[in-house]
Design an enzyme around this catalytic site. Structure first.
Site, short mmCIF file in Angstrom:
data_model
loop_
_atom_site.label_atom_id
_atom_site.label_comp_id
_atom_site.label_asym_id
_atom_site.label_seq_id
_atom_site.Cartn_x
_atom_site.Cartn_y
_atom_site.Cartn_z
NE ARG A 1 -2.57 -5.05 5.26
CZ ARG A 1 -2.00 -5.50 4.14
NH1 ARG A 1 -1.38 -6.67 4.15
NH2 ARG A 1 -2.02 -4.80 3.05
CG ASP B 1 1.62 -3.18 9.95
OD1 ASP B 1 2.54 -2.48 9.47
OD2 ASP B 1 0.95 -3.96 9.26
NE ARG C 1 -2.06 -4.60 -1.47
CZ ARG C 1 -1.70 -3.93 -0.37
NH1 ARG C 1 -0.60 -4.27 0.29
NH2 ARG C 1 -2.44 -2.94 0.10
CB CYS C 2 4.32 -8.43 -7.36
SG CYS C 2 5.10 -9.49 -8.57
N GLY D 1 0.84 -1.21 0.00
CA GLY D 1 0.00 0.00 0.00
C GLY D 1 0.87 1.25 0.00
NE ARG E 1 14.18 16.78 -1.57
CZ ARG E 1 14.55 17.05 -0.33
NH1 ARG E 1 14.27 16.22 0.66
NH2 ARG E 1 15.23 18.15 -0.07
CB THR F 1 2.96 0.51 6.21
OG1 THR F 1 1.62 0.18 6.60
CG2 THR F 1 3.90 0.21 7.36
CB ILE F 2 -1.15 4.47 6.43
CG1 ILE F 2 -2.04 3.29 6.01
CG2 ILE F 2 -0.77 5.34 5.24
CD1 ILE F 2 -3.47 3.70 5.64
CG ASP F 3 -1.66 -0.64 7.80
OD1 ASP F 3 -2.59 0.16 7.61
OD2 ASP F 3 -1.40 -1.58 7.03
CG ASP G 1 4.57 -7.86 8.01
OD1 ASP G 1 5.69 -8.26 8.32
OD2 ASP G 1 3.53 -8.55 8.08
P1 ADP Z 1 2.89 -4.43 2.64
O1 ADP Z 1 4.31 -4.37 2.24
O2 ADP Z 1 2.23 -3.07 2.65
O3 ADP Z 1 2.67 -5.22 3.91
P2 ADP Z 1 1.89 -6.71 1.10
O4 ADP Z 1 1.72 -7.60 2.28
O5 ADP Z 1 0.79 -6.71 0.11
O6 ADP Z 1 2.09 -5.16 1.48
O7 ADP Z 1 3.25 -7.12 0.38
C1 ADP Z 1 3.69 -6.43 -0.77
C2 ADP Z 1 4.38 -7.38 -1.72
O8 ADP Z 1 5.53 -7.95 -1.08
C3 ADP Z 1 3.56 -8.59 -2.15
O9 ADP Z 1 2.65 -8.30 -3.18
C4 ADP Z 1 4.66 -9.53 -2.62
O10 ADP Z 1 5.10 -9.17 -3.90
C5 ADP Z 1 5.76 -9.25 -1.60
N1 ADP Z 1 5.68 -10.24 -0.51
C6 ADP Z 1 4.83 -10.25 0.54
N2 ADP Z 1 5.02 -11.34 1.31
C7 ADP Z 1 6.01 -12.05 0.72
C8 ADP Z 1 6.66 -13.29 1.02
N3 ADP Z 1 6.33 -14.03 2.07
N4 ADP Z 1 7.64 -13.71 0.18
C9 ADP Z 1 7.98 -12.98 -0.91
N5 ADP Z 1 7.40 -11.81 -1.24
C10 ADP Z 1 6.44 -11.33 -0.45
O1 F6P Z 2 -1.49 -1.54 4.37
C1 F6P Z 2 -2.11 -0.32 4.05
C2 F6P Z 2 -3.58 -0.52 3.84
O2 F6P Z 2 -4.18 0.70 3.46
C3 F6P Z 2 -4.34 -1.13 5.02
O3 F6P Z 2 -4.63 -0.15 6.00
C4 F6P Z 2 -5.56 -1.68 4.34
O4 F6P Z 2 -6.11 -2.76 5.09
C5 F6P Z 2 -4.98 -2.19 3.03
O5 F6P Z 2 -3.81 -1.44 2.78
C6 F6P Z 2 -5.91 -2.03 1.85
O6 F6P Z 2 -5.28 -2.65 0.78
P1 F6P Z 2 -5.71 -2.53 -0.74
O7 F6P Z 2 -5.10 -1.30 -1.26
O8 F6P Z 2 -5.13 -3.74 -1.38
O9 F6P Z 2 -7.20 -2.53 -0.74
#
Ligand code: ADP
Ligand code: F6P
Length: 316
Positions: free
Chosen positions: A170, A128, A71-72, A10, A20, A124-126, A102
């Protein structure tokens, strides 16, 4: 040395300020930086752009991320990660700065195990990530939440109404907790301190009987269905109340001064760590000091919020 930078998961206000800072401090040290677009997806699809001072000069005040984010799922598999490493090798990038939450850090750790030097910045805004007091984006979002709540309170006061406001986070209650600490709420229920419906009703009816005719109930997303809670309260207390899900308005907007400065300090620290040949580290802030810890310590350090909830008891 050539550094790659990506934003993942996110988006969070302040990610641009981090970009920057990385580009400028790298350039100060005569290091080239390539921006990887769309997070890990850009590594798999070879979407890279050269970043220089002129590109990043006026971005720190902008919300979102100029590098885009995604997200990939492909990167979750070994094949996808090998493709990502091939791309990095092809472009001569040996070091990567990952700005994300995370999940992005889990991906970053796996990338570092494949021989790439990796440093993570908490975006991350969370809020967490337990190893750091603050993540980039949290302060801005908290201010947005408070601004929205303030507006809801104006109309609630005028109509003597109660509103349930659902905030993001989240599985982390920090946005709700800190909003309430700042005076934004009267009853709060979070993932960490979840109240059952009857407890919320009891608190609300106590407030009403004391003459508080408008009440703001803040809940963290995902802990229950807001409509169900609203209907339960209305039925049990025989009143009519409102609900507002703040939604994505919380993720946008110009970053606060706090987030811009935090992101700038963290971005510079990432480049310093890479110059010192460090890898597998994430940058944070603790007791007002910029710190770095290994990926293993990202969730292991317990920042317990007991004191904040105790304070809340005195304030609500
Ligand atoms: P955030 O970083 O905000 O917590 P996500 O949990 O969606 O967001 O994770 C972002 C991206 O990081 C995922 O779409 C994926 O590409 C990668 N990722 C997340 N978890 C794993 C993992 N266990 N192993 C490898 N890549 C990961
Ligand atoms: O991790 C940031 C966040 O905005 C959470 O607060 C929320 O639960 C989630 O992303 C929403 O994700 P998406 O953009 O995939 O709907």
């Amino acid at each position: 040395m050539k550094i790659g930078i990506l934003t993942s998961g996110g988006d969070a206000p302040g990610m641009n300020a981090a970009i920057r800072a990385v580009v400028k401090s790298a350039s100060y040290n005569n290091i080239e930086v390539l921006g990887i677009k769309y997070g890990y997806k850009g590594l798999i699809d070879e979407e890279l752009i050269k970043l220089d001072n002129s590109i990043v000069d006026n971005i720190s005040e902008k919300g979102g991320t100029i590098l885009k984010t995604a997200r990939c799922s492909e990167f979750m598999g070994e094949k996808g990660r090998r493709k990502a490493v091939d791309t990095l090798n092809k472009f001569g990038i040996g070091s990567v700065v990952v700005v994300g939450g995370d999940g992005s850090f889990k991906g970053a750790e796996k990338l570092s195990k494949l021989g790439i030097k990796v440093i993570g910045l908490p975006g991350t805004i969370d809020n967490d990530l337990a190893y750091t007091d603050y993540c980039i984006g949290f302060d801005t979002t908290l201010n947005t939440v408070l601004e929205c709540i303030g507006k809801i309170k104006d109309t609630d006061a005028s109509h003597e109404k109660t509103t349930i406001v659902e905030v993001m986070g989240r599985y982390c209650g920090d946005l709700a907790l800190y909003s309430a600490l700042a005076g934004g709420g009267d009853i709060i229920s979070t993932s960490e301190r979840k109240l059952d419906f009857d407890t919320i009703c009891d608190k609300l009816s106590k407030n009403i009987s004391k003459g508080k005719s408008d009440n703001l109930i803040i809940i963290t997303e995902r802990i229950y269905d807001i409509r169900e809670l609203q209907e339960y309260i209305e039925r049990k207390l025989n009143i009519s109340i409102r609900n507002t899900v703040l939604g994505f308005i919380q993720r946008g907007g110009n970053p606060s001064a706090f987030d811009r400065i935090l992101a700038s300090k963290m971005g510079i620290k990432a480049v310093e760590l890479l110059i010192e040949n460090c890898t597998g580290r994430v940058v944070g802030i603790r007791n007002n000091k910029i710190i770095d810890v290994g990926f293993n310590d990202v969730n292991n350090i317990n920042t317990n919020k007991d004191r904040e909830y105790e304070l809340l008891n005195m304030l609500l």
